[in-house]
Design an enzyme around this catalytic site. Sequence first.
Site, PDB file in Angstrom:
ATOM      1  N   HIS A 141       4.311  -0.142   8.524  1.00  0.00           N
ATOM      2  CA  HIS A 141       3.190   0.968   7.944  1.00  0.00           C
ATOM      3  C   HIS A 141       1.939   0.405   7.438  1.00  0.00           C
ATOM      4  O   HIS A 141       0.994   1.091   7.122  1.00  0.00           O
ATOM      5  CB  HIS A 141       3.753   1.809   6.918  1.00  0.00           C
ATOM      6  CG  HIS A 141       5.307   2.527   7.177  1.00  0.00           C
ATOM      7  ND1 HIS A 141       6.230   2.950   6.489  1.00  0.00           N
ATOM      8  CD2 HIS A 141       5.457   2.876   8.509  1.00  0.00           C
ATOM      9  CE1 HIS A 141       7.222   3.349   7.324  1.00  0.00           C
ATOM     10  NE2 HIS A 141       6.895   3.374   8.445  1.00  0.00           N
TER      11      HIS A 141
ATOM     12  N   CYS B  65       0.874  -1.186   0.057  1.00  0.00           N
ATOM     13  CA  CYS B  65       0.027   0.030   0.000  1.00  0.00           C
ATOM     14  C   CYS B  65       0.780   1.212  -0.047  1.00  0.00           C
ATOM     15  O   CYS B  65       0.541   2.390  -0.497  1.00  0.00           O
ATOM     16  CB  CYS B  65      -0.918   0.088   1.379  1.00  0.00           C
ATOM     17  SG  CYS B  65      -0.286  -0.510   2.815  1.00  0.00           S
TER      18      CYS B  65
END
Length: 943
Positions: A845, A275
Amino acid sequence: MATVAANPAAAAAAVAAAAAVTEDREPQHEELPGLDSQWRQIENGESGRERPLRAGESWFLVEKHWYKQWEAYVQGGDQDSSTFPGCINNATLFQDEINWRLKEGLVEGEDYVLLPAAAWHYLVSWYGLEHGQPPIERKVIELPNIQKVEVYPVELLLVRHNDLGKSHTVQFSHTDSIGLVLRTARERFLVEPQEDTRLWAKNSEGSLDRLYDTHITVLDAALETGQLIIMETRKKDGTWPSAQLHVMNNNMSEEDEDFKGQPGICGLTNLGNTCFMNSALQCLSNVPQLTEYFLNNCYLEELNFRNPLGMKGEIAEAYADLVKQAWSGHHRSIVPHVFKNKVGHFASQFLGYQQHDSQELLSFLLDGLHEDLNRVKKKEYVELCDAAGRPDQEVAQEAWQNHKRRNDSVIVDTFHGLFKSTLVCPDCGNVSVTFDPFCYLSVPLPISHKRVLEVFFIPMDPRRKPEQHRLVVPKKGKISDLCVALSKHTGISPERMMVADVFSHRFYKLYQLEEPLSSILDRDDIFVYEVSGRIEAIEGSREDIVVPVYLRERTPARDYNNSYYGLMLFGHPLLVSVPRDRFTWEGLYNVLMYRLSRYVTKPNSDDEDDGDEKEDDEEDKDDVPGPSTGGSLRDPEPEQAGPSSGVTNRCPFLLDNCLGTSQWPPRRRRKQLFTLQTVNSNGTSDRTTSPEEVHAQPYIAIDWEPEMKKRYYDEVEAEGYVKHDCVGYVMKKAPVRLQECIELFTTVETLEKENPWYCPSCKQHQLATKKLDLWMLPEILIIHLKRFSYTKFSREKLDTLVEFPIRDLDFSEFVIQPQNESNPELYKYDLIAVSNHYGGMRDGHCMCQAVGGACPGGSGQGGDQDLPNTTFACNKDSGQWHYFDDNSVSPVNENQIESKAAYVLFYQRQDVARRLLSPAGSSGAPASPACSSPPSSEFMDVN
């Protein structure tokens, strides 16, 4: 240059043209120049055949017999001689009169002579060319250390990928570029100008090789006569037919094949914790001028395949493929598998499927695109020059020109600006001024100098339960500051406190008062004990002695011998203050019974009588368990404690060694709830592993029998604690304005010790003061909010809300270059994209949980439920804002864009937006980010 005579139709056209010229120039004997004049013009002089070859020029073949007859004619001296040669006739040089292909093995001087273009045209104008024959024109090519006329060009078979049965045979010079081959193929197959094409060459092994670089020659590409060249045409959805075999067909089902949507509104599939990459790509894809640059194929002429700092054009081509697919309007989402592999190939840190930072990927991608598209093919050495007192305008212009001499690309045109850097030596006052280019601004967030720590306070009074406190302490403070803050809540003097990090039922660390608070991490379990003495005993001192105490439970081991036992740590350890005059095993037992009295029940007289009778029987069987001579205590595996070895460990912290032995009681006279033993800091009985352990501070372990622990030890009460009123306190973080971050970026700072500056005046490294100022701003300004701070002991993410304007971000107060007041748009910016970062830092993350659903590639990873990197972006055509969450895309309102997750901001200068809105600025009509939004019912709430 492609030779037209290679194709029958083209050859016929050439023959007809030559015939027309011949008919128009039918020789008239009286118009012929003198024979001596003819000889001089053909054999000698600048236009004669004796002149040297020049690379790239045309020479023509003339049949040797005809030329010899012409020589005899002009040398005979009689213009009316019967030796008149007639029309030039090259018939013996051709294999046939249909394709007009030359015979193989022709030799210069035996079969033909070579004439430069001027001499050839003279002869044709004087004598004409045999009707129907094409001229045999050949190029001069330059090979290593030699120039030669290329009599036999390379014959290539051009075919189209969707019609391999139909080919065109075309001749190319070895010095022709691959670009000419591509243009010739496009002409032959009648390809529309807006269609994208590329070439593949079939090698001797039968596999296909991409002809990437259109600027190299046929010779450099090692193409040979008879080789098959396949032209591939990009499909309407932006994909290449050949790519379907390597990617997962973009997960397009049959019903999606005819999908037609808004260009640019296309998701990116998460390949597994990617992502961060998707977020960076979506931001960059929504930069209007960069996307137009790729959609209009401007990049094809600027691909730099020979840049040693680049990626051989592969990153630029992979990104171009993504852009064309995303903006084709034929995909709901695409799979960036090829791009991911290219990035991992050239940047090993992005290999695999670990979490990474979207700004780091963005930095790599911008640099990679720049070097792949650098218009500077050979970088020259440029010496950096200091201002040396010169005007800023002059130094800045010199710095920018030097930068452009080595770096000139669409990335520089779009994203690069200029800093002014000022360093001042603290000793001699020497000032150094330089101007440096930048691609993005990494601006710090105002950081609070306070932090909140949660601790448990353990009072000496056994009647009081442990208290949970939330303390506000200075970030750069010491352990003593924590004690002072806690003292205000408890009324206990800081001198009567000891701070410990407790982990897995043992003391992980006992802190000294002067140690920095930065060594305590937010996840640590910190216990603060009230004490009345110190651990380190001082000779002659009357202070109490502080003893670290562990709790252990004896459990039957699985060994064949029942005399072996396992020991398991449990509960919270203690720091117990013991008066010196009571420091005996029995005295220590009584002190511990008092400290444990809140959750340990004393046995009554009946219990003691029952216990004595049983214990007397047990003492006849076995000795009392003592210190272990081997093994270790690991949690959850129990320690194997063996029978007493008779070793007596003396207690170094007791000056008179009054404890005598390492365990107690040695002989049971009355009921005891537990036994005591000296252990090491890990809670194991073995303290003889090294000389350091022997002389180190001993710890005391309280060893419980399971039955006694169950009967007299109240686990619920032992784990109980109370919350102080301060636990409800939440340190409010006030939002900050983006302008404050930029001001902080331009604030004077002192260099750190790890990064000193060498002063040319002092001739030594100095901790100089440094100030950065903005001199020139780019068309697209990328602002990176530095939300992550790193220290020796910790990593921290700042979730401060940064308030940033969507339009009219004014930089006029930050740019120090003399400004053009007549054009304020040069300093005002509008927001076009935001990269968001959710979650913390502990497990990276991007993990499983995503807005609106599970992250497609994050399954099975476990750990955090962090949200991924996502993107807000304004479509350049419609002006509508959308929320990109991997393969999901939803329209959003402008009031949803600002959040604590904002990480990288993309701003477009207003004069650029106005230029792109004009009809000449773009093929489309990009709308302003300020365009109105559709009804709110269509929006997804992302906050």
